[in-house]
Design an enzyme around this catalytic site. Sequence first.
Site, short mmCIF file in Angstrom:
data_model
loop_
_atom_site.label_atom_id
_atom_site.label_comp_id
_atom_site.label_asym_id
_atom_site.label_seq_id
_atom_site.Cartn_x
_atom_site.Cartn_y
_atom_site.Cartn_z
N LYS A 145 0.88 -1.19 0.13
CA LYS A 145 -0.02 -0.09 -0.03
C LYS A 145 0.99 1.13 -0.04
O LYS A 145 0.32 2.38 -0.03
CB LYS A 145 -1.08 -0.07 1.18
CG LYS A 145 -2.28 0.51 0.91
CD LYS A 145 -2.99 0.67 2.07
CE LYS A 145 -2.74 1.86 2.68
NZ LYS A 145 -2.64 3.06 2.15
N TYR B 12 3.23 4.43 6.50
CA TYR B 12 4.31 3.88 6.02
C TYR B 12 5.52 4.83 5.73
O TYR B 12 6.67 4.49 6.19
CB TYR B 12 4.25 2.97 4.69
CG TYR B 12 3.21 1.87 4.69
CD1 TYR B 12 3.00 1.27 6.09
CD2 TYR B 12 2.87 1.18 3.64
CE1 TYR B 12 2.03 0.20 6.25
CE2 TYR B 12 2.04 0.00 3.93
CZ TYR B 12 1.47 -0.45 5.13
OH TYR B 12 0.74 -1.50 5.18
N1 LIG Z 1 -2.10 -8.06 7.43
C1 LIG Z 1 -1.79 -8.05 6.44
O1 LIG Z 1 -2.26 -8.63 5.64
C2 LIG Z 1 -0.63 -7.08 5.94
C3 LIG Z 1 -0.53 -6.90 4.69
C4 LIG Z 1 0.36 -6.04 4.12
C5 LIG Z 1 1.14 -5.25 4.91
N2 LIG Z 1 0.87 -5.15 6.37
C6 LIG Z 1 1.63 -4.50 7.24
O2 LIG Z 1 2.41 -5.39 8.20
C7 LIG Z 1 2.91 -4.36 9.26
C8 LIG Z 1 2.53 -5.33 10.52
O3 LIG Z 1 1.21 -5.94 10.31
P1 LIG Z 1 0.89 -7.47 10.56
O4 LIG Z 1 -0.61 -7.51 9.95
O5 LIG Z 1 1.81 -8.06 10.10
O6 LIG Z 1 0.82 -7.14 12.15
P2 LIG Z 1 -0.36 -8.03 13.19
O7 LIG Z 1 -0.42 -9.42 12.71
O8 LIG Z 1 -1.48 -7.09 13.05
O9 LIG Z 1 0.48 -8.07 14.39
C9 LIG Z 1 0.38 -6.80 15.20
C10 LIG Z 1 1.32 -7.23 16.47
O10 LIG Z 1 1.72 -5.96 16.98
C11 LIG Z 1 1.19 -6.16 18.57
N3 LIG Z 1 1.06 -4.76 18.73
C12 LIG Z 1 -0.30 -3.91 18.30
N4 LIG Z 1 -0.36 -2.87 19.01
C13 LIG Z 1 0.57 -2.64 19.79
C14 LIG Z 1 1.09 -1.85 21.07
N5 LIG Z 1 0.67 -0.62 21.08
N6 LIG Z 1 2.11 -2.08 21.88
C15 LIG Z 1 2.84 -3.44 21.65
N7 LIG Z 1 2.61 -4.25 20.55
C16 LIG Z 1 1.58 -3.92 20.00
C17 LIG Z 1 0.22 -7.03 18.59
O11 LIG Z 1 -0.03 -7.73 19.67
P3 LIG Z 1 -0.97 -6.94 20.72
O12 LIG Z 1 -2.15 -6.61 20.17
O13 LIG Z 1 -0.98 -8.11 21.79
O14 LIG Z 1 -0.32 -5.78 21.36
C18 LIG Z 1 0.80 -8.12 17.34
O15 LIG Z 1 1.96 -8.88 18.24
C19 LIG Z 1 1.93 -3.49 9.24
O16 LIG Z 1 2.53 -1.92 8.91
C20 LIG Z 1 0.90 -3.50 8.19
O17 LIG Z 1 0.15 -2.53 7.54
C21 LIG Z 1 0.06 -6.12 7.02
#
Ligand SMILES: NC(=O)c1ccc[n+]([C@@H]2O[C@H](COP(=O)([O-])OP(=O)(O)OC[C@H]3O[C@@H](n4cnc5c(N)ncnc54)[C@H](OP(=O)(O)O)[C@@H]3O)[C@@H](O)[C@H]2O)c1
Length: 383
Positions: free
Chosen positions: A140, A170
């Site tokens: 994105k 980002y």
């Molecule tokens: N999901 C997708 O399909 C996708 C696709 C493309 C890009 N991305 C990007 O990849 C990046 C990571 O996303 P993801 O989807 O891989 O992550 P995710 O699976 O949603 O995991 C988020 C992690 O961050 C922790 N977290 C959230 N808020 C927090 C806080 N305030 N303090 C400490 N830890 C926190 C969560 O655990 P807790 O909630 O227990 O804290 C969890 O371990 C983002 O930039 C996202 O935009 C994601």
Amino acid sequence: MGTLPGKGTTTISTKKDVAESVALIFGVTGLVGKEIANNLLAKSGWKVYGIARKPDFFTPIQHRNYRFISCDLLDPVQTVQKLSSLNGATHIFWVTWASQFPLDSSECCDQNKAMMSNALDAILPKAKALKHVSLQTGTKHYVSLSGPFDNTVRRYDEESPRVNEGHNFYYMLEDLLIEKLRGKVSWSVHRPGLILGSSHRTAFNFIGSLCIYGTICKHLHLPFVFGGARECWEEVYIDGSDARLVAEQHIWVSTNDNVSSTDGQAFNAVNGPSFTWKQIWPALAVKFGLQAAEDMFSQDFLFSTSMADKESVWEDIVVKEGLRPTKIGDLANWTFLDVLFRFPTKLLAARDKVDRLGFTMTYEMLDSILYWVDCIRDEKLIP
Ligand SMILES: NC(=O)c1ccc[n+]([C@@H]2O[C@H](COP(=O)([O-])OP(=O)(O)OC[C@H]3O[C@@H](n4cnc5c(N)ncnc54)[C@H](OP(=O)(O)O)[C@@H]3O)[C@@H](O)[C@H]2O)c1
């Protein structure tokens, strides 16, 4: 973004661990965070600290070289208290984000910037052995949700310019890294498409959403409909990114001087082969024990409407099938599916850069999906 040393050559030497490496994984319970942790712990010479607010209740990592730190990174005081003693860190993996506000909102940018700023301020002053920071954002990076949309079919490469419209957290994270690292530590940014993995701490959880949807369809004898835009159903529209591949790529760059640099390197992190949902959906129906009907497409079907009243159905399934206790919202995000299947533009990323540098891991989309559905079954989250 810098130019790679040795650009044009394809010889990659993988650095062997000579001294112990210490990884800090921010977002360790998320889709990619779990994979990075398990991948590093399977190698020798790694000590791993995983950071998130809550532990993984169902499949916690148990390894003598692993420690979980519960920390809300949005709280600057708590972040200093919990993290400032981690002065031996050699590698940082940033695979977390604050999802409270809508993507493309200024509030989302502010929160995510604050989160990374809090963490780096707590760690950097003492992390004298730090070698690499690996940031995860996404494809994105190349588009704005507020348009205008370019409908020419293309694959974005890493040098594609930033878009001016809307807000994109980002960009803020990349700029903050440049500011905080001041050219002294190498860093990279990894841009996956749609991530396929398993976590119950994920805001945008594609596999989790599919699994709950398929299970409910089976339980209630509902047709396994794909609701979305026709182009999204019939045409190559988005990339899949298996969490195993994304994790491997983070580690490959972080531990490889030939592909990382202090002025930062960007890498798309996508599976490779193209797919259409029209090809995938019938095989998914079969995976969930459903009929692959002749026409599974519907322009009018909204997951968020059709699944809105299914909380108690899910509770019944959990009890009847003896599953681990979850609520629908722990795994499924119906609005995410609706947006994904009606995304206003194609979002496809080129893999030429990693291919050229010798990162060979690829996955077929269907294989990725079926693998992760099996994982979620093995974790007893679905029957
Ligand atoms: N999901 C997708 O399909 C996708 C696709 C493309 C890009 N991305 C990007 O990849 C990046 C990571 O996303 P993801 O989807 O891989 O992550 P995710 O699976 O949603 O995991 C988020 C992690 O961050 C922790 N977290 C959230 N808020 C927090 C806080 N305030 N303090 C400490 N830890 C926190 C969560 O655990 P807790 O909630 O227990 O804290 C969890 O371990 C983002 O930039 C996202 O935009 C994601």
